[in-house]
Scaffold this active site. Sequence first.
Site, PDB file in Angstrom:
ATOM      1  N   LYS A  61       0.928  -1.187  -0.200  1.00 53.26           N
ATOM      2  CA  LYS A  61       0.073  -0.020  -0.083  1.00 53.26           C
ATOM      3  C   LYS A  61       0.786   1.177  -0.026  1.00 53.26           C
ATOM      4  O   LYS A  61       0.529   2.300   0.832  1.00 53.26           O
ATOM      5  CB  LYS A  61      -1.128   0.043   1.088  1.00 53.26           C
ATOM      6  CG  LYS A  61      -1.808  -1.068   1.219  1.00 53.26           C
ATOM      7  CD  LYS A  61      -2.781  -1.368   0.030  1.00 53.26           C
ATOM      8  CE  LYS A  61      -3.640  -0.530  -0.268  1.00 53.26           C
ATOM      9  NZ  LYS A  61      -4.433  -0.613  -1.505  1.00 53.26           N
ATOM     10  N   HIS A 122       6.560  -7.370  -2.775  1.00 55.22           N
ATOM     11  CA  HIS A 122       6.477  -6.626  -1.500  1.00 55.22           C
ATOM     12  C   HIS A 122       7.650  -7.304  -0.546  1.00 55.22           C
ATOM     13  O   HIS A 122       7.548  -6.802   0.687  1.00 55.22           O
ATOM     14  CB  HIS A 122       5.180  -6.863  -0.827  1.00 55.22           C
ATOM     15  CG  HIS A 122       3.970  -5.914  -1.487  1.00 55.22           C
ATOM     16  ND1 HIS A 122       4.008  -4.938  -1.822  1.00 55.22           N
ATOM     17  CD2 HIS A 122       2.631  -6.517  -1.448  1.00 55.22           C
ATOM     18  CE1 HIS A 122       3.123  -4.554  -2.413  1.00 55.22           C
ATOM     19  NE2 HIS A 122       2.034  -5.778  -2.060  1.00 55.22           N
ATOM     20  N   SER A 152      -3.596   3.360   5.148  1.00 58.01           N
ATOM     21  CA  SER A 152      -3.841   2.664   3.772  1.00 58.01           C
ATOM     22  C   SER A 152      -3.998   0.866   3.871  1.00 58.01           C
ATOM     23  O   SER A 152      -4.876   0.153   3.703  1.00 58.01           O
ATOM     24  CB  SER A 152      -2.982   3.002   2.565  1.00 58.01           C
ATOM     25  OG  SER A 152      -3.562   2.424   1.235  1.00 58.01           O
TER      26      SER A 152
END
Length: 309
Positions: A61, A122, A152
């Site tokens: 995010k 990620h 987020s």
Amino acid sequence: MSEEEKISMSDAIEKARDAIYRFPLIPIRGIPLMNHIANNWDSIWAFQPHPSDLLIATYPKAGTTWTQEIVDLLLHNGDAEICRRAPTIIRIPFLEIFSPPPIPSGIDLLKKMDPPRVIKTHLPLQLVPTGFWGNKCKVIYVARNAKDNMVSYYHFDRMNQTQPEPGPWDGYIHKFMRGELAWGSWYDHVKDYWEERDKKSILFLFYEDMKENPRREVERIMHYLDMSLSDDVINHIVELTSFKVMKENPMANYSFIAGPVFDHSISPFMRKGEVGDWANHFTPEQSKMFDEDYAKQMKGTDIPFRTQI
């Protein structure tokens, strides 16, 4: 996406209903990863990229989808139709994901694609397969200030029914500070990529810079990719990758992943895309506590994060 592919995706969603649950976290070399990633770790770690492959790395995010769309448009000369050929997760495989349908396995997708490929991850720097560094692949890293990133991620964890249960906001702050979320500590994540950016020729971008001057940052990415596009094409890409346009683009807004995986009634995948929204979530006491902990965890680093622009 063809009608046949849409039907196939719809069937996959229906078949996935019984397989969807909030996956537990399992540590891999000290980093908490969802069990479907941890259970397939050997094949992820063994992945061998081609030297022409490009890796887009972020903490969850932090502007991942935004950067993916910019890169895809740059590589296709700003052609919006070509970049609507399939959802983001099909065009740019998510390296470590091994989820039930409709989210496809990143490794399986990559096996079917010829280089050069654009790949998303990620993973913290130490878990990125070593072939990316050995083959000197280009790597774009995007970082977002901790407070907005956490807000987020919190809303994403609420709507994504495969992510660990976020619990109440107050408790989530402590999980974030302790690095107990999927993909681990935000602090270590950003610090490690920052410290290695020059040695590994990583293009390190800031979400806040992208919001403040998107054209400048699109040009930075373009130059990093050794490309040269006309001003008109660059302006078109900036327009196509604005938050408003992307939120309405079904190939970028993840609306194709609906229940039971993403519950968009809880929160849309693309929620606000703002800098400073954290101020609507933190109480003064929470902000003070967080700032004090942040100063300790980021001591000795010079990463120029901004919480307002």
